[in-house]
Structure formats: C-alpha cells, structure tokens
Design a protein around this motif. Structure first.
Motif, PDB file in Angstrom:
ATOM      1  N   LYS A   1      -8.987  -1.252   2.686  1.00 65.02           N
ATOM      2  CA  LYS A   1      -7.422  -0.900   2.067  1.00 65.02           C
ATOM      3  C   LYS A   1      -7.192  -1.819   0.965  1.00 65.02           C
ATOM      4  O   LYS A   1      -7.089  -3.132   1.320  1.00 65.02           O
ATOM      5  CB  LYS A   1      -6.403  -0.617   3.052  1.00 65.02           C
ATOM      6  CG  LYS A   1      -6.786   0.679   3.955  1.00 65.02           C
ATOM      7  CD  LYS A   1      -5.678   0.658   4.761  1.00 65.02           C
ATOM      8  CE  LYS A   1      -5.746   2.064   5.553  1.00 65.02           C
ATOM      9  NZ  LYS A   1      -4.821   2.464   6.639  1.00 65.02           N
ATOM     10  N   ALA A   2      -7.054  -1.390  -0.185  1.00 65.26           N
ATOM     11  CA  ALA A   2      -6.589  -2.641  -1.187  1.00 65.26           C
ATOM     12  C   ALA A   2      -5.417  -3.070  -1.059  1.00 65.26           C
ATOM     13  O   ALA A   2      -4.399  -2.426  -0.374  1.00 65.26           O
ATOM     14  CB  ALA A   2      -6.759  -2.045  -2.534  1.00 65.26           C
ATOM     15  N   TYR A   3      -4.822  -4.106  -1.350  1.00 65.04           N
ATOM     16  CA  TYR A   3      -3.349  -4.853  -1.303  1.00 65.04           C
ATOM     17  C   TYR A   3      -2.437  -4.081  -1.974  1.00 65.04           C
ATOM     18  O   TYR A   3      -1.255  -3.742  -1.621  1.00 65.04           O
ATOM     19  CB  TYR A   3      -3.431  -6.202  -1.595  1.00 65.04           C
ATOM     20  CG  TYR A   3      -4.338  -7.107  -0.747  1.00 65.04           C
ATOM     21  CD1 TYR A   3      -4.528  -6.972   0.842  1.00 65.04           C
ATOM     22  CD2 TYR A   3      -5.040  -7.950  -1.198  1.00 65.04           C
ATOM     23  CE1 TYR A   3      -5.169  -7.701   1.553  1.00 65.04           C
ATOM     24  CE2 TYR A   3      -5.797  -8.867  -0.537  1.00 65.04           C
ATOM     25  CZ  TYR A   3      -5.881  -8.858   0.973  1.00 65.04           C
ATOM     26  OH  TYR A   3      -6.872  -9.436   1.614  1.00 65.04           O
ATOM     27  N   SER A   4      -2.836  -3.298  -3.188  1.00 61.90           N
ATOM     28  CA  SER A   4      -1.838  -2.670  -4.040  1.00 61.90           C
ATOM     29  C   SER A   4      -1.894  -0.936  -3.604  1.00 61.90           C
ATOM     30  O   SER A   4      -0.932  -0.422  -4.005  1.00 61.90           O
ATOM     31  CB  SER A   4      -2.303  -3.066  -5.632  1.00 61.90           C
ATOM     32  OG  SER A   4      -3.576  -2.573  -5.595  1.00 61.90           O
ATOM     33  N   ASP A   5      -3.005  -0.544  -3.109  1.00 63.87           N
ATOM     34  CA  ASP A   5      -3.046   0.713  -2.858  1.00 63.87           C
ATOM     35  C   ASP A   5      -3.334   1.204  -1.422  1.00 63.87           C
ATOM     36  O   ASP A   5      -4.345   1.341  -1.086  1.00 63.87           O
ATOM     37  CB  ASP A   5      -4.345   1.219  -3.959  1.00 63.87           C
ATOM     38  CG  ASP A   5      -4.567   2.637  -3.744  1.00 63.87           C
ATOM     39  OD1 ASP A   5      -3.649   3.524  -3.678  1.00 63.87           O
ATOM     40  OD2 ASP A   5      -5.643   3.043  -3.894  1.00 63.87           O
ATOM     41  N   CYS A   6      -2.246   1.902  -0.916  1.00 56.86           N
ATOM     42  CA  CYS A   6      -2.141   2.344   0.411  1.00 56.86           C
ATOM     43  C   CYS A   6      -1.189   3.313   0.465  1.00 56.86           C
ATOM     44  O   CYS A   6      -0.034   3.069  -0.009  1.00 56.86           O
ATOM     45  CB  CYS A   6      -2.140   1.077   1.233  1.00 56.86           C
ATOM     46  SG  CYS A   6      -1.953   1.599   2.997  1.00 56.86           S
ATOM     47  N   ALA A   7      -1.245   4.385   1.167  1.00 54.12           N
ATOM     48  CA  ALA A   7      -0.412   5.482   1.288  1.00 54.12           C
ATOM     49  C   ALA A   7      -0.596   6.109   2.482  1.00 54.12           C
ATOM     50  O   ALA A   7      -1.482   5.938   3.129  1.00 54.12           O
ATOM     51  CB  ALA A   7      -0.520   6.391  -0.009  1.00 54.12           C
ATOM     52  N   THR A   8       0.613   6.866   3.073  1.00 50.22           N
ATOM     53  CA  THR A   8       0.508   7.468   4.243  1.00 50.22           C
ATOM     54  C   THR A   8      -0.011   8.823   4.038  1.00 50.22           C
ATOM     55  O   THR A   8      -0.463   9.341   2.971  1.00 50.22           O
ATOM     56  CB  THR A   8       2.153   7.758   4.866  1.00 50.22           C
ATOM     57  OG1 THR A   8       2.472   8.473   3.957  1.00 50.22           O
ATOM     58  CG2 THR A   8       2.774   6.494   5.071  1.00 50.22           C
ATOM     59  N   SER A   9      -0.224   9.592   5.113  1.00 48.00           N
ATOM     60  CA  SER A   9      -0.581  11.149   4.893  1.00 48.00           C
ATOM     61  C   SER A   9       0.281  11.766   3.972  1.00 48.00           C
ATOM     62  O   SER A   9      -0.335  12.708   3.308  1.00 48.00           O
ATOM     63  CB  SER A   9      -0.886  11.712   6.442  1.00 48.00           C
ATOM     64  OG  SER A   9       0.527  11.893   6.885  1.00 48.00           O
ATOM     65  N   SER A  10       1.476  11.410   3.989  1.00 44.99           N
ATOM     66  CA  SER A  10       2.441  12.247   3.093  1.00 44.99           C
ATOM     67  C   SER A  10       2.157  11.762   1.655  1.00 44.99           C
ATOM     68  O   SER A  10       3.098  12.209   0.946  1.00 44.99           O
ATOM     69  CB  SER A  10       4.006  12.126   3.534  1.00 44.99           C
ATOM     70  OG  SER A  10       3.838  12.234   4.964  1.00 44.99           O
ATOM     71  N   GLY A  11       1.578  10.839   1.400  1.00 45.57           N
ATOM     72  CA  GLY A  11       1.457  10.284  -0.138  1.00 45.57           C
ATOM     73  C   GLY A  11       2.513   9.304  -0.292  1.00 45.57           C
ATOM     74  O   GLY A  11       2.611   9.217  -1.561  1.00 45.57           O
TER      75      GLY A  11
END
Lengths: 312, 133, 559
Positions: free
Chosen positions: C31-41
């Motif tokens: 998981k990049a430090y800048s790019d992470c999201a929940t299942s809801s986006g």
C-alpha cells in the motif's frame, strides 16, 4: 442425431444445434440451410424493437404466451449486445420470459450481436429460416434495443413493432429519424404509468407527417407486466398481415428477403475471403506501404479484391 | 466466424443469493463467453429445458441452500433424458467437501466452493469443453 | 476543535512532517503512502489530525449519548447499563430440534431468540409443496402452521423472551401465528417482545425471497405497522436491513445509503396510508452488517445513527425523540467467511463483532466458523457466542460509551461516509424513492458493480484474503458438519396431512374467504390472518389466497 431431419421434425435439440452451426459459420449450417430452405416461407415473422427499458422482453413473452394458448407454435429469437472488447455477452432477455419458456410450443433462443451494429446478429435471418423450417408458425425477433440505428429488424420481419414506454418523450423526438419509419405498429408499453397518453399523442402526430400510404400504423397502449391490451397487439399484427397479403406487399417483401438472404451469405464470404488475404504474410509488405503512405488503402483493396476474385 | 462457448448460469432451488452467480456470469462474459442467466428459484426441469433450447456447452449450477444433493443430480438426469449428454455440468455454492464425491458420481463434473478464483473456473471450462463444434 | 492559531501551527507542522514522509521509501505492505482507500472508495490518509475534523461542531454533529443526533449512541449509559442482546440466529430441520437448540442457547446465557426459517417457509410455501423438496429444514426451521409453532416454542415463556423472526414476504402470517399462540397461553399481544424482519425492499434488491409485487407488499407492511401501533407497543414491526445488500456485495457507504433510503420509503408509505409518524416510527429497527474493515465499520454505524436522526427530524418532522433513534441489530459478515482454513473465521468474526460493539449495536449475531461449509455445529455456535461474551465481559471496550468518538480518523471517516451516503440518497430521491429505484434496477445495478469490483480486487491480489489468495494451506478441513435428515420432506408431508385431517375444514375455508375479502378491499389484513391461522389454515394456504389477489413479482436481472 440427424440434425436436418430433427429440424424438419421440430426437435428442440436439433433446432438448437442447427442455430449454433449457422451462428458459428460452421459449414454444416450452410449444408443444413440448403436442405431445409424448401420447407421455409410459411412462418409469419414479427420484429420487435424499441428503447431499452421499454419492456420488449416482457411483451414478447406475453405475445408468445397468447399465441401458444391459441395453439400456435412460437419461436423467439432474442438478441442482446456482445461486448466489443471480450466478444462475450450476457444474454439476459430470458429472465423476463421464464413463465413462457416452458410452455409447450414455445422455443426461445438468445443470441449475442457478435459485432453487428444494427440491433441483430448477422445470422439472425438464418436462424429465422431454421425456425421456419421447424414448423413454427410465428417467429418473434427481439432486437438489442439500444437506439435508433436498430433498423435491421425491418429486413427480417414482415411486421415491425416499435415498443416504447411513457416518460421517454425525448427519445421519441430522437427516434423520428430512424425507427419511426420502420414501425408498422407502435406500442406504448407500461401504459399504467403517467404520460402514456401524451406519448401516444406525440407518436400519432409524428406519424401524421409521414408520406406513407395504404397502411397507417396504429398506436396501442398496453401493459405487458399486467397483461392488459396484449391481445390488441396481436389483432393489429393480424390486420397488418392481411393488409400485406391483400395489397400484394407480402410478395414484394418475400422477394426482398430472399435477396437479402443471398446478400448476407455473400457478404459473409467476401469478408472471410478478404480477411484471409489481408492476413497473408505477402500482404504485410503492401500494408506497410499504406502505413508509410507510400500506397493508399484503395490501391491495396483493389489488388486484394482482384486476387481473391481470380482465385475463386 | 469463431465458435463461442455458451454457458447457462442457473440457480436451482429457492435461495435468492445470486451474488456468486452474477459475478461468475460477468467473469464468463469478460472471458469471451456467451452467458445465459436463469434468474433465481428455477426448477431442474426449467434449467434442463433452457440448456437444450440454448444449446449451451456448460451448465453452471449455483445453490446456497443446501438442496444441492437433491437438485444437481436431477438436472443431470433431465439433460440425459433430453439427449444432451455432451454438456459440462458443474456446481458451486455452499457445498460440504463430503458431498462432492456423491455429486461427481451423479454427473457433476466439478464442484467449486467459495473462494475459488474466477480464473480457475474459467480455465476449467476452456479446457473441458470438448464438445464437437 | 482547537482554536484558529493552534490550527495554523498544526498545519505548518503537518506540512513539514509530510515532506519528511514523502522521502521515506515505499513500505512492504503493497500500500503506497499516498494511495489507499476503503471498500467504499473513501481515501484513507496515513495520518489524521484535528485538521481533518476542522469543520466538525461537537454539539451539532456528535452531542451526548442518548441525545440528538445520537452519533455517540442511542442510550445515555450504553453497555454499562446493559450489554447488547446476544442473539444467535438459529433454526434448522424440525420444530423439535430447533426447540432444543433454543433452550440450549438460552441455557448458555443467550438473551434473545432469533428464528431462522427454511426457504419454503420464507416464500410462503408449505413443506409439502413440490418445490420444497430438498429445501425443507435446510437453512432454518420448517413452519407450515400454528401446530408447528406450538412445538417450536414449547416450554419457552413468550412473555419473557424477545423473539426475532427472520421473515419478510409472509411476515404477517408468522406474526399472526405468534399472536395466536400467545393468546392460547393466556398472553395478550401487548406483552410480546420481539422483531419481525418484514423488510421487503431489500428482498427485491438483494436477498430474493419476495412473493408479491412492491405495491401490495408495501400495503401489507402498512397493515402490520397500523395493527402493531395499536396492539403491540413492544414489538419491532420491521428490521430495515442493510445486511443482505452488503452480503450481496455493496460497500459500507451503499449499505448506509440504501438502508436509509428503504427506511424513508417505508415511512413515506406509512404516512401516505394515514399513520402519524410518531405512532409507528419508534418501532422501526435496523439491521446492519459488520464487515472486515474495523474502523470503517465503526464509522458506518455512527454515521447511520446520525443520518437517521436527521432524516426523522428534518425530513419527517417527528416530535418524539424515540422516533429519531436508530436502533440496530448487527450480524457479522457471512460473505467474509472462507471455506479454506475455517478456524481463521473465528478471528474474523471477533474483529467484526468488535466493530459492532464499538459502533454501539443493540443486538448481535456472531457467525460460526463453519458456515461457509454448511449449517454450524453446536461447538461452533458456542465459540461464536463465547466471542461475544469475551468482548462483553473481558475486553473492557464496554466500559466507556463510544470509546472511539473523538478519534480524528473515526470522526473524519464518519463524516465522509455520511457525505457519500447523502449523495446516494439524493440520487434515489431523484429517481422517485427507493421503490422506484428498485423497480428500475438502480440499486441492484449498484450492488452488482461493487460486488464485481470487490471480486476483481481479490482476483488481482490487490485485496488480500488470508488463506484464500495469500497464505494458503492445502490441508482439507476435517470437521463434523451438521447434516439435515434427507427424508425430512416426506416426514413433513405426513405431518401436514395428519394436521390437515384434524382441523375443521369449514372454519378454514370461511377464514380464508375473509382473508381474501380483506386483501381485495382496504381493511387491515392482520385480524383476518390471525383468525385464519388460529383455525390452522396453513402458511401456504394464506399466502396462496394473497397471491391470487396480489399477483407475484417478476424481476429483471442486472449484472
């Protein structure tokens, strides 16, 4: 299983296999059509087209149910879009036809468009011939339902039914161009919803502007879901059929369709033939010339065409 | 024109859980297959008849209610009665490991449980559809 | 939260810290430090600070537990006052066996019953219906008449337990049987505690056990609301369920949005039928899923509570605070259970149950580890119940109300879920409400898209499921699975035939005729149905009468 005999005897599995053959361009399909073509020309072919969400499949199912109840054999060809990327398709019309799917005397076949853009599959007309040969006296062809370019059904059916739903007023305006001209009758489905009368009036006023003579397409309000008014659709189709017979138009249509049967086969062959040519290693060098603008597509097409022609 | 694999994704029995069936249907489409979906709550009789009318290569049965031992073999029997011996019939859903031998004896070619990668199922179909064109 | 000056200082410091972090090489989790999201986006940052909840107003957005907008909990004292109701959904095979299982669970310290019915029962078909073959007793208990319910609740004091019934399309009939049974034991309906799920909209959009078309289904629900508001003040008349939509693959945001949109539709329909909002709204209850992402789930429950309070107050102008309180049952996510390494499911269930408790649930069902394989064994059910008890009695999380309240991350996530869910509700309003949105397939399509995306993320390995697409093991699980007697269908046939031979057919026919008359007119259906089941008209007979009047629903499919 002898598929040809099976088709002529109305055997479901044979019919299904025969349609697979013509759909796949299998040579056995061509052979079969040769054998059974003499037994075709008896069925009455109805096309149904119209915007998505208009309830075509439900209407088709209701029509088939009514016709079958009157003792007719009904064949349905329901076309859904194939994915332009994967070539696959989810053929979903059946879900809406399940009640009638198991009725005696009803056969349903789902087809993907497989790259065709006119609302049908290129081999739908051949599938119609197979059902015709198998003794179905009514054949209902349902198009994809994606918009006004879907006029192919007019080349397959004697009577074309355009299905719409209220609340699609803008669509009706947009449809003036193509679909309004091919409709032999218009059905406002879901007529229990608000706006049905307005939609009917709109269509009637557009139809009044048309130059057509002899047959004036009726506009019917029905609810396929609630099964009201479906019998009047059948009556209207019967009336159009009598009109075609009495006016001699049906014979004109039959000539046209025979021509189109031939044309469709010719087109398929030409495409196959020229594609094979195009993929030949020898043609690659020529193609590169087109890429580098040393030649042009017309010149290459001419040369491929001549070579193909000479070969056959 | 190329030959396409045709698959019937069918839900016999009364359960309405069609998440798996629909995900599979879409995966099959993305793999270039033509998919017919029956909708939920279908009888073995309906499924067999549709399979024959549509001349499918594969019948993929999904059942999460536990009725698979009753319903899956019946689909196979009905297909055989209709002369469709050449269709690949496979099953999925909540199916205990110990039921798998019974199902295979009754004509289910393979059973895929929850968590099976879609690619595995697609690959299985591509290698096992052997029917003459 | 903090004053302006310190916030400015914070922003400057954060910028400095961020520049430092940007230089740290990417980690090993994928998981990049800048790019992470929940299942809801919803984007998830590496760190949350007061800056992320800058706009939040404590009294307006959080308030105190037991007070509007109920973000921090619907009661003032929450679990210090009383733990949630531990309510294991159970029921299988015969009424006799289910009755034994209920008594076992009550003896083990369970505090409420939750009845699982088999599919024929859920679809209003008797056990001897041809389509019932292979299905009888499989996913729940088979109940076809009052005679079955008499055995099912034998020795269980109806005025002392709260009984939750997972029944939807034929909810009126099962509720009628429960009322009739209580009457025979001298207990009046107003003494009964419990819930019927009675949520038909999610059947159309996700679960599939519908019978009638939407309009008559909504009418039946209104009749139940009206009847219960007069006769059964302690009965939860509906459990508006996001659970099954989540199981069908929607996201946390969609779960909140679609559930509340369904809630709005029921309230609209009841008001249109002439009911006063405060006469029925306090008996509406909800049912949510507890999925894998712990903190997103906690935020989801909090957001749902706040949104419902606002909907009831601002949109429907409810006066009674009880009408604004969102009370909910939670079940851990069945769809996250894996058939591979089933013991891992115990851990998943623990985390999911923790989310429900941290989110302030009123009752909870924890799934058993073997449910991806078959019906749970007694051992597995016990572990699942013990999981709740350990969280309740050992973990300490129950000592403080809404212990995560004030967490920069959880508050920010709560706000984001709420924002996104309002957008969906606005879209559904534009389509004419939840009923129309379902008829047009909008909700089904949204669920379908999310479900496919979720599966694709597992396929690609972007989403890791331990034991499935990472850390696989090849040992075959050896477990004793619960099996249902395959001859049950035949046995139930005989039982039903015997029951039918005993009853007074003239009375049955007269009662069914009254049900038909009530269905065709606009009188409340409940009294006629109670009368019919009381003379042993079967579930199937009553539902068939309603089918003949109302018709059956035929869906489209969306992919």
């Amino acid at each position: 299983m002898d598929v040809t005999q099976g088709v002529l005897a109305g055997d479901t599995r044979a019919i299904a296999r025969a349609i697979t053959w013509v759909e796949n361009g299998d040579s056995r399909g061509a052979e079969l059509i040769r054998c059974v073509y003499g037994s075709t020309g008896r069925a009455y072919i109805v096309g149904l087209t119209g915007s998505p969400g208009a309830g075509k499949s439900t209407l088709v199912a209701r029509l088939a149910g009514l016709l079958a109840a009157k003792g007719h054999k009904v064949g349905i060809l329901a076309v859904d879009p194939s994915s332009p990327f994967s070539g696959g398709a989810i053929l979903g019309d059946r879900v809406r036809m399940f009640d009638v799917a198991l009725a005696r005397n009803v056969y349903i076949r789902s087809m993907g468009t497989r790259g065709a853009t006119g609302g049908l599959n290129r081999t739908t007309r051949l599938a119609v011939r197979i059902l015709d040969a198998a003794g179905f006296d009514w054949i209902l062809v349902e198009t994809v339902g994606a918009g006004q370019s879907e006029v192919d059904v007019h080349d397959v059916a004697y009577t074309t039914v355009v299905v719409m739903a209220p609340g699609m007023g803008d669509d009706i305006q947009a449809m003036k161009a193509g679909i309004m001209e091919i409709g032999d009758l218009f059905v406002i489905n879901k007529a229990d919803r608000e706006g049905a009368d307005r939609a009917a009036t709109q269509i009637e006023s557009i139809l009044q502007l048309s130059m057509a003579t002899g047959w004036h397409p009726p506009v019917l309000k029905v609810s396929a879901e609630q099964n009201t008014g479906v019998d009047r659709v059948i009556e209207a189709i019967e009336q159009h059929r009598s009109y075609l017979v009495q006016s001699g138009q049906l014979d004109v249509l039959k000539v046209r369709m025979a021509k189109l049967d031939v044309l469709e086969i010719l087109k398929a062959r030409l495409v196959d033939m020229t594609k094979t040519q195009l993929d030949r290693p020898a043609v690659q060098a020529e193609l590169n010339k087109v890429v580098n603008r040393q030649s042009d597509p017309y010149t290459l097409a001419d040369s491929i065409f001549e070579q193909s022609w000479r070969k056959t | 024109m190329e030959q396409k694999i045709r698959v019937l994704v069918a839900k016999p029995g009364l359960d309405g859980h069609d998440r798996g069936a629909k995900v599979l249907a879409r995966a099959f489409m993305d793999a270039g297959m033509e998919v017919i979906y029956t909708g939920i709550r279908r009888t073995p009789e309906q499924i067999a008849e549709v399979a024959v009318q549509e001349d499918v290569d594969v019948v993929a049965l999904s059942c999460l209610s536990g009725a698979h031992n009753t319903l899956f073999p019946r689909v196979v029997d009905l297909l055989r009665q209709k002369g469709a011996n050449d269709m690949l019939v496979m099953g999925g859903g909540v199916i205990p490991e110990e039921d798998v031998p019974f199902l295979k004896e009754h004509g289910i070619s393979e059973v895929f449980g929850p968590g099976t990668p879609l690619a595995t199922i697609v690959e299985y179909i591509k290698t096992h559809v052997t029917r003459e064109a | 939260m903090d004053d302006r000056e310190s916030l400015e200082r914070l922003k400057a410091a954060k910028l400095r810290w961020q520049q430092h972090v940007d230089k740290v090489p990417e980690g090993k989790t994928g998981k990049a430090y800048s790019d992470c999201a929940t299942s809801s986006g919803i984007d998830v940052s590496l760190l949350y600070t007061p800056e992320d909840v800058e706009e939040m107003d404590y009294m307006h957005d959080l308030g105190f537990p037991g007070e509007y907008p109920y973000t921090r909990g619907y009661q003032a004292t929450m679990y210090r006052g009383r733990l949630w109701t531990m309510r294991q959904y159970a029921g299988f095979a015969t009424v006799e066996e289910s009755n034994r299982r209920y008594k076992y669970l009550l003896n083990q310290g369970q505090t409420g019953l939750s009845i699982a019915f088999d599919l024929p029962t859920q679809l209003g078909m008797d056990a001897d219906h041809p389509l019932s073959e292979g299905e009888v007793g499989k996913v729940g208990v088979s109940v076809s008449s009052l005679a079955d319910l008499e055995v099912l609740f034998d020795g269980i004091p109806l005025d002392q337990v709260s009984t939750s019934m997972t029944i939807n399309a034929p909810a009126a009939v099962l509720l009628a049987m429960y009322i009739a049974l209580a009457r025979r034991r001298g207990i009046s309906a107003d003494k009964l505690n419990g819930t019927i799920q009675n949520d038909i909209l999610k059947e159309y959009s996700a679960r599939g056990t519908y019978i009638y078309p939407p309009a008559p289904s909504m009418r039946i629900i209104n009749d139940i609301f009206a009847y219960c508001s007069r006769e059964m003040p302690n009965w939860n008349t509906i459990s508006i369920s996001g659970y099954h939509m989540r199981e069908a693959g929607c996201t946390a945001v969609q779960e909140v949005a679609f559930t509340l949109a369904d809630g709005i539709a029921y309230v609209d329909a009841a008001i249109k039928a002439g009911l006063d909002i405060d006469s029925f709204a306090s008996r509406l209850s909800f049912f949510f899923n507890a999925h894998n992402n712990l903190l997103e789930e906690v935020a989801k429950f909090r957001a749902a509570r706040r949104m419902w309070a606002r909907i009831m107050k601002d949109r429907f102008h409810a006066q009674n605070p009880k009408s604004m309180m969102l009370r909910f049952h939670t079940q851990t996510a069945g769809c996250t259970l894996t058939s591979q390494q089933p013991d891992n499911n115990v851990v998943r269930v623990t985390l999911q149950a923790l989310a429900a408790v941290l989110g302030g649930t009123q009752s909870l069902h924890t799934n058993s580890r073997d449910e991806a394989l078959s019906l749970p064994t007694e051992d597995s059910v016990r572990i699942a119940l013990r999981t709740q008890q350990i969280i309740g009695y050992e973990s300490g999380v129950t000592d403080t109300v809404d212990p995560l309240g004030g967490s920069y991350f959880v508050e920010s996530m709560t706000n984001r879920i709420e924002e996104e869910a309002w957008k969906y509700i606005a879209r559904i309003d534009d389509l004419g409400g939840a009923v129309k949105a379902i008829e047009r397939g909008f909700i089904q399509q949204e669920i379908q898209n999310s479900s496919y995306q979720y599966q694709m993320e597992i396929e690609s390995g972007k989403k890791v499921i331990v034991g499935v697409n990472k850390f696989q093991a090849h040992d075959k699980p050896a477990m004793n699975l619960t099996r249902i007697d395959p001859t049950l269908y035949e046995k139930r046939h005989e039982e039903l035939a015997a029951m039918k031979a005993r009853r007074d057919m003239a009375k049955v026919e007269a009662a069914l005729a009254r049900v038909r008359a009530a269905a065709g007119g606009d009188e409340n259906l409940m009294p006629a149905i109670i009368e019919a089941v009381d003379v042993y008209a079967t579930l199937g007979e009553v539902c068939d009468v309603l089918r003949s009047v109302f018709g059956e629903y035929r869906p489209d499919a969306s992919f």
